[in-house]
Design an enzyme around this catalytic site. Structure first.
Site, mmCIF file in Angstrom:
data_model
loop_
_atom_site.group_PDB
_atom_site.id
_atom_site.type_symbol
_atom_site.label_atom_id
_atom_site.label_comp_id
_atom_site.label_asym_id
_atom_site.label_seq_id
_atom_site.Cartn_x
_atom_site.Cartn_y
_atom_site.Cartn_z
ATOM 1 N N ASP A 89 0.808 -1.222 0.000
ATOM 2 C CA ASP A 89 0.000 0.000 0.000
ATOM 3 C C ASP A 89 0.845 1.277 0.000
ATOM 4 O OD1 ASP A 89 -2.306 1.579 0.201
ATOM 5 O OD2 ASP A 89 -2.233 1.595 2.378
ATOM 6 N N CYS A 141 -27.543 -7.089 -2.068
ATOM 7 C CA CYS A 141 -27.290 -6.313 -0.837
ATOM 8 C C CYS A 141 -26.767 -4.911 -1.163
ATOM 9 C CB CYS A 141 -26.275 -7.051 0.036
ATOM 10 S SG CYS A 141 -25.831 -6.194 1.560
ATOM 11 N N CYS A 198 -23.366 4.539 4.249
ATOM 12 C CA CYS A 198 -22.250 5.492 4.142
ATOM 13 C C CYS A 198 -22.691 6.891 4.591
ATOM 14 C CB CYS A 198 -21.734 5.544 2.710
ATOM 15 S SG CYS A 198 -20.346 6.691 2.501
ATOM 16 N N CYS A 245 -15.209 10.386 0.850
ATOM 17 C CA CYS A 245 -15.001 9.308 1.823
ATOM 18 C C CYS A 245 -14.406 9.871 3.117
ATOM 19 C CB CYS A 245 -14.066 8.262 1.219
ATOM 20 S SG CYS A 245 -13.649 6.921 2.337
ATOM 21 N N CYS A 247 -12.478 5.348 8.715
ATOM 22 C CA CYS A 247 -13.908 5.056 8.881
ATOM 23 C C CYS A 247 -14.113 3.569 8.600
ATOM 24 C CB CYS A 247 -14.740 5.892 7.914
ATOM 25 S SG CYS A 247 -16.511 5.533 7.970
#
Length: 308
Positions: free
Chosen positions: A131, A188, A195, A211, A239
């Site tokens: 990452d 779903c 959110c 976000c 989050c």
């Protein structure tokens, strides 16, 4: 050595090192993902993450990161924990950041895996990624059968949900490849419905600039845009909402990586203590953790925004 034997040895070693899952795919150009990334960038869904515009060719072709690359070994590392902050009024920190910085933990294990491969087969070229480089982590995890990319655009593993870090070892060694699995999201829409900032604008498409993780970590502005007042769900770093509501996370299990154990001093901090956080205490609490990314100034900005 026989290709199938070394493939199995690599997988076994990855599990011995404590990785939760491992899959292998062919190192090749990611044609579908390249189109998706180009469209996402053109829509400015990356907000002020301008680094996402860099190295487009390398993001979509691992052979430009490791010359002669033939295989991408992808690993998942579970970080799920039942531990929570004790004061339910305190500003919240995402589960992944409650322990030691995952970059340090996973990079060390990838280095050990690389050393093992060289001991087994001799000199090979490889690079490990966690990452922090132009690699489409979730795409490689999906491609190698470790899960599917859900409607919230996180990887979901059928056995243990989505609380995983992803790492890769791109290597110039041809191995046996795994194949992708199907998408089990079905009808779903819980992540979309839950959110707080409506960042999931349609299934499988996130406007990153909305976000909460972006707003609290990546956005370096002096203030968070006023349009998000009252919509932050009390998150000061990251989050977890879209993961918390995902039905597949009923299969999540407590991680077994000691480096990810939560700092008890962080868990017991009360709301008023966060409001009065000093730089010295910030440095003490978050040394060698992912929260250091926001710096003291950034975390104070986030806490203040939640209080205003």
């Amino acid at each position: 050595m026989d290709k199938s034997k070394i493939t199995q040895k690599i997988k076994n070693k990855a599990y011995d090192l404590g990785f939760s899952f491992v899959g292998i795919s062919k190192a090749e150009f990611l044609e579908k993902e390249a189109r998706q990334l180009e469209s996402w960038l053109k829509s400015n869904f990356h907000g002020k993450m301008t680094y996402m515009e860099n190295y487009f060719d390398k993001r979509t072709d691992p052979r430009l990161l490791v010359e002669g690359a033939k295989s991408v070994v992808t690993v998942l590392q579970n970080y799920y924990t039942e531990e929570k902050q004790l004061d339910n009024q305190a500003p919240k920190i995402s589960k992944y950041a409650l322990g030691k910085d995952y970059h340090l933990v996973i990079r060390s294990k990838l280095n050990q895996l690389y050393d093992f491969i060289q001991e087994e087969v001799g000199e090979v070229a490889a690079r490990g990624f966690v990452d922090s480089a132009p690699v489409l982590d979730k795409a490689w995890a999906e491609k190698s059968g470790l899960g599917w990319i859900g409607k919230h655009t996180n990887l979901i593993n059928k056995e243990q949900g989505s609380y995983f870090f992803i790492g890769e070892l791109i290597i110039d060694l041809e191995l046996d490849f795994d194949g992708p699995i199907k998408d089990y999201c079905g009808t779903c829409t819980k992540c979309i419905d839950a959110c707080p900032t409506e960042a999931i604008i349609q299934p499988y498409l996130v406007d990153g600039s909305k976000c909460i993780s972006y707003l609290t970590i990546e956005l370096k502005d002096e203030i968070i845009p006023k349009e998000f007042n009252g919509k932050m769900d009390n998150w000061m770093f990251g989050c977890d909402v879209c993961q918390e509501v995902c039905p597949w996370n009923r299969f999540s299990i407590q991680h077994s990586e000691s480096g990810f154990n939560s700092n008890p001093n962080v868990l017991k901090m009360k709301k008023n203590e966060w409001d009065e956080l000093s730089e010295d205490l910030f440095n003490e609490l978050f040394k060698k953790t992912a929260v250091k990314r926001t710096k003291f100034k950034g975390l104070k900005r986030n806490i203040k925004f939640l209080s205003d």
